[in-house]
Scaffold this motif. Structure first.
Motif, PDB file in Angstrom:
ATOM      1  N   TYR A   5       0.815  -1.218   0.000  1.00 30.74           N
ATOM      2  CA  TYR A   5       0.000   0.000   0.000  1.00 30.74           C
ATOM      3  C   TYR A   5       0.854   1.276   0.000  1.00 30.74           C
ATOM      4  N   GLY A   6       2.114   1.148   0.331  1.00 27.03           N
ATOM      5  CA  GLY A   6       2.986   2.329   0.308  1.00 27.03           C
ATOM      6  C   GLY A   6       3.702   2.504  -1.026  1.00 27.03           C
ATOM      7  N   GLU A   7       3.427   1.640  -2.010  1.00 33.31           N
ATOM      8  CA  GLU A   7       4.211   1.645  -3.248  1.00 33.31           C
ATOM      9  C   GLU A   7       3.378   2.134  -4.437  1.00 33.31           C
ATOM     10  N   ALA A   8       3.997   2.991  -5.271  1.00 37.47           N
ATOM     11  CA  ALA A   8       3.288   3.533  -6.440  1.00 37.47           C
ATOM     12  C   ALA A   8       2.875   2.418  -7.404  1.00 37.47           C
ATOM     13  N   TRP A   9       3.744   1.405  -7.614  1.00 45.38           N
ATOM     14  CA  TRP A   9       3.424   0.350  -8.595  1.00 45.38           C
ATOM     15  C   TRP A   9       2.152  -0.384  -8.213  1.00 45.38           C
ATOM     16  N   TYR A  10       1.944  -0.567  -6.917  1.00 43.85           N
ATOM     17  CA  TYR A  10       0.749  -1.282  -6.463  1.00 43.85           C
ATOM     18  C   TYR A  10      -0.514  -0.509  -6.872  1.00 43.85           C
ATOM     19  N   TRP A  11      -0.481   0.804  -6.628  1.00 47.62           N
ATOM     20  CA  TRP A  11      -1.664   1.625  -6.916  1.00 47.62           C
ATOM     21  C   TRP A  11      -1.862   1.777  -8.420  1.00 47.62           C
ATOM     22  N   ASP A  12      -0.765   1.906  -9.182  1.00 45.68           N
ATOM     23  CA  ASP A  12      -0.882   1.995 -10.648  1.00 45.68           C
ATOM     24  C   ASP A  12      -1.582   0.755 -11.185  1.00 45.68           C
ATOM     25  N   LYS A  13      -1.145  -0.410 -10.701  1.00 44.43           N
ATOM     26  CA  LYS A  13      -1.701  -1.672 -11.191  1.00 44.43           C
ATOM     27  C   LYS A  13      -3.197  -1.741 -10.843  1.00 44.43           C
ATOM     28  N   ARG A  14      -3.485  -1.392  -9.600  1.00 47.85           N
ATOM     29  CA  ARG A  14      -4.868  -1.463  -9.136  1.00 47.85           C
ATOM     30  C   ARG A  14      -5.777  -0.511  -9.913  1.00 47.85           C
ATOM     31  N   TYR A  15      -5.294   0.736 -10.125  1.00 46.25           N
ATOM     32  CA  TYR A  15      -6.127   1.707 -10.844  1.00 46.25           C
ATOM     33  C   TYR A  15      -6.230   1.367 -12.329  1.00 46.25           C
ATOM     34  N   ALA A  16      -5.199   0.723 -12.892  1.00 47.83           N
ATOM     35  CA  ALA A  16      -5.272   0.322 -14.300  1.00 47.83           C
ATOM     36  C   ALA A  16      -6.363  -0.735 -14.472  1.00 47.83           C
ATOM     37  N   GLU A  17      -6.533  -1.567 -13.455  1.00 48.85           N
ATOM     38  CA  GLU A  17      -7.571  -2.616 -13.526  1.00 48.85           C
ATOM     39  C   GLU A  17      -8.979  -2.056 -13.346  1.00 48.85           C
ATOM     40  N   GLU A  18      -9.064  -0.906 -12.635  1.00 53.70           N
ATOM     41  CA  GLU A  18     -10.411  -0.336 -12.399  1.00 53.70           C
ATOM     42  C   GLU A  18     -10.455   1.069 -12.968  1.00 53.70           C
ATOM     43  N   SER A  19     -10.081   1.211 -14.248  1.00 58.62           N
ATOM     44  CA  SER A  19      -9.820   2.540 -14.808  1.00 58.62           C
ATOM     45  C   SER A  19     -11.004   3.515 -14.713  1.00 58.62           C
ATOM     46  N   THR A  20     -12.229   3.024 -14.847  1.00 62.44           N
ATOM     47  CA  THR A  20     -13.331   3.998 -14.832  1.00 62.44           C
ATOM     48  C   THR A  20     -14.110   3.972 -13.515  1.00 62.44           C
ATOM     49  N   ALA A  21     -13.616   3.193 -12.562  1.00 63.29           N
ATOM     50  CA  ALA A  21     -14.360   3.037 -11.305  1.00 63.29           C
ATOM     51  C   ALA A  21     -14.230   4.274 -10.418  1.00 63.29           C
ATOM     52  N   THR A  22     -15.138   4.381  -9.473  1.00 66.93           N
ATOM     53  CA  THR A  22     -15.054   5.389  -8.420  1.00 66.93           C
ATOM     54  C   THR A  22     -15.135   4.638  -7.113  1.00 66.93           C
ATOM     55  N   PHE A  23     -14.224   4.928  -6.208  1.00 63.87           N
ATOM     56  CA  PHE A  23     -14.280   4.234  -4.925  1.00 63.87           C
ATOM     57  C   PHE A  23     -13.822   5.151  -3.799  1.00 63.87           C
ATOM     58  N   ASP A  24     -14.613   5.208  -2.743  1.00 58.98           N
ATOM     59  CA  ASP A  24     -14.245   5.994  -1.574  1.00 58.98           C
ATOM     60  C   ASP A  24     -13.888   5.094  -0.409  1.00 58.98           C
ATOM     61  N   TRP A  25     -12.674   5.246   0.085  1.00 57.02           N
ATOM     62  CA  TRP A  25     -12.259   4.489   1.264  1.00 57.02           C
ATOM     63  C   TRP A  25     -12.942   5.055   2.509  1.00 57.02           C
ATOM     64  N   TYR A  26     -13.289   4.173   3.414  1.00 49.86           N
ATOM     65  CA  TYR A  26     -13.811   4.493   4.754  1.00 49.86           C
ATOM     66  C   TYR A  26     -15.172   5.186   4.765  1.00 49.86           C
ATOM     67  N   GLN A  27     -15.203   6.415   4.199  1.00 49.19           N
ATOM     68  CA  GLN A  27     -16.411   7.247   4.314  1.00 49.19           C
ATOM     69  C   GLN A  27     -16.594   8.066   3.058  1.00 49.19           C
ATOM     70  N   LYS A  28     -17.832   8.418   2.779  1.00 50.73           N
ATOM     71  CA  LYS A  28     -18.107   9.315   1.654  1.00 50.73           C
ATOM     72  C   LYS A  28     -18.233  10.745   2.158  1.00 50.73           C
ATOM     73  N   TYR A  29     -18.116  11.680   1.217  1.00 46.14           N
ATOM     74  CA  TYR A  29     -18.201  13.098   1.570  1.00 46.14           C
ATOM     75  C   TYR A  29     -19.469  13.417   2.348  1.00 46.14           C
ATOM     76  N   GLU A  30     -20.596  12.868   1.885  1.00 43.26           N
ATOM     77  CA  GLU A  30     -21.899  13.229   2.459  1.00 43.26           C
ATOM     78  C   GLU A  30     -21.916  12.991   3.974  1.00 43.26           C
ATOM     79  N   SER A  31     -21.287  11.915   4.461  1.00 44.81           N
ATOM     80  CA  SER A  31     -21.306  11.656   5.909  1.00 44.81           C
ATOM     81  C   SER A  31     -20.382  12.615   6.661  1.00 44.81           C
ATOM     82  N   LEU A  32     -19.320  13.063   6.011  1.00 43.15           N
ATOM     83  CA  LEU A  32     -18.341  13.898   6.728  1.00 43.15           C
ATOM     84  C   LEU A  32     -18.588  15.392   6.531  1.00 43.15           C
TER      85      LEU A  32
END
Ligand code: SAM
Length: 229
Positions: A5-32
């Protein structure tokens, strides 16, 4: 969380696999949103708030902020893949800027150039990676540097107070308030106790929750609001 999770290659690979997705970790704006409006008001005339979102990923958080009165939101991420996708997606949104940048090295930004920094899951990612301590220290130094005096660093995390407060206080002189938000979305089953989002949680001088506090058993995300003094 995995060490990658601290490495750029990990995130590049993950985002390349979900190129058009939207994902919010933990909480969405509306709750915060009530908490954000408390610490980053949008109502003052003549002063627009410049906000930096670190490790933005492909979350919808900044888009929702821009629809809710925030007009100058700069988003950075170490993953060139996600930044390219977000630049394309928001090319017609004048309030949202996306830049590929490492939060540990933000020399493109001048000292004191932001009113607020928002971090949802990014310090957590660095804390899971290799060299977590020095990386976290560099990140926090940079965040403090780019904030104006009186500006706020809002950290949304699963990190419990005894660890996160120590880390935040290690070489920085923030004035810190702690807030809690239930991990469950409205309608999902929560484990009973709730705590009002905008009410800061009382903490002991050692940074721990008061012993025996019902809050100890709650399933929450923590929000540390750190003001640069
Ligand atoms: C757990 S995700 C959170 C994404 C988003 N903030 C959210 O709430 O959905 C962590 C993000 O931090 C980014 N990241 C990891 N290390 C980084 C670094 N050194 N500098 C900038 N971004 C980084 C990752 O690419 C990823 O998008």
């Amino acid at each position: 969380m995995t060490q990658a999770y601290g490495e750029a290659w990990y995130w590049d690979k993950r985002y390349a696999e979900e190129s058009t997705a939207t994902f919010d970790w933990y909480q969405k704006y509306e709750s915060l949103s009530p908490l954000l409006h408390l610490y980053i008001p949008t109502t003052t005339t003549n002063h627009h708030r410049r906000i930096l979102v670190v490790g933005c990923g492909n979350s919808a958080f900044s888009e929702s902020m821009s629809k809710n009165g925030y007009t100058d939101i700069v988003n950075i991420d170490i993953s060139s893949v996600v930044i390219e996708a977000m630049q394309k997606k928001y090319s017609g949104s004048p309030h949202l800027k996306y830049i590929e940048m490492d939060v540990r090295d933000m020399k493109a930004f001048e000292n004191g150039s932001f009113d607020a920094v928002i971090d949802k899951g990014t310090l957590d990612s660095l804390m899971c990676g290799h060299n977590s301590k020095p990386n976290a220290a560099k990140m926090l130094d940079e965040i403090e540097r780019v904030l104006k005096k009186g500006g706020v660093y809002i950290l949304i995390t699963y990190g419990i107070p005894s660890y996160r407060l120590r880390l935040l206080r290690e070489s920085h002189s923030w004035s810190i308030k702690l807030h809690l938000i239930d991990k469950y979305l409205p309608g999902e089953s929560s484990k009973g106790e709730t705590w009002e989002l905008t009410r800061p949680v009382p903490i002991n001088s050692d940074g721990n929750l008061k012993e025996g506090s019902p809050l100890e058993n709650m399933d929450v995300h923590y929000i540390y609001v750190c003001t640069k003094v």
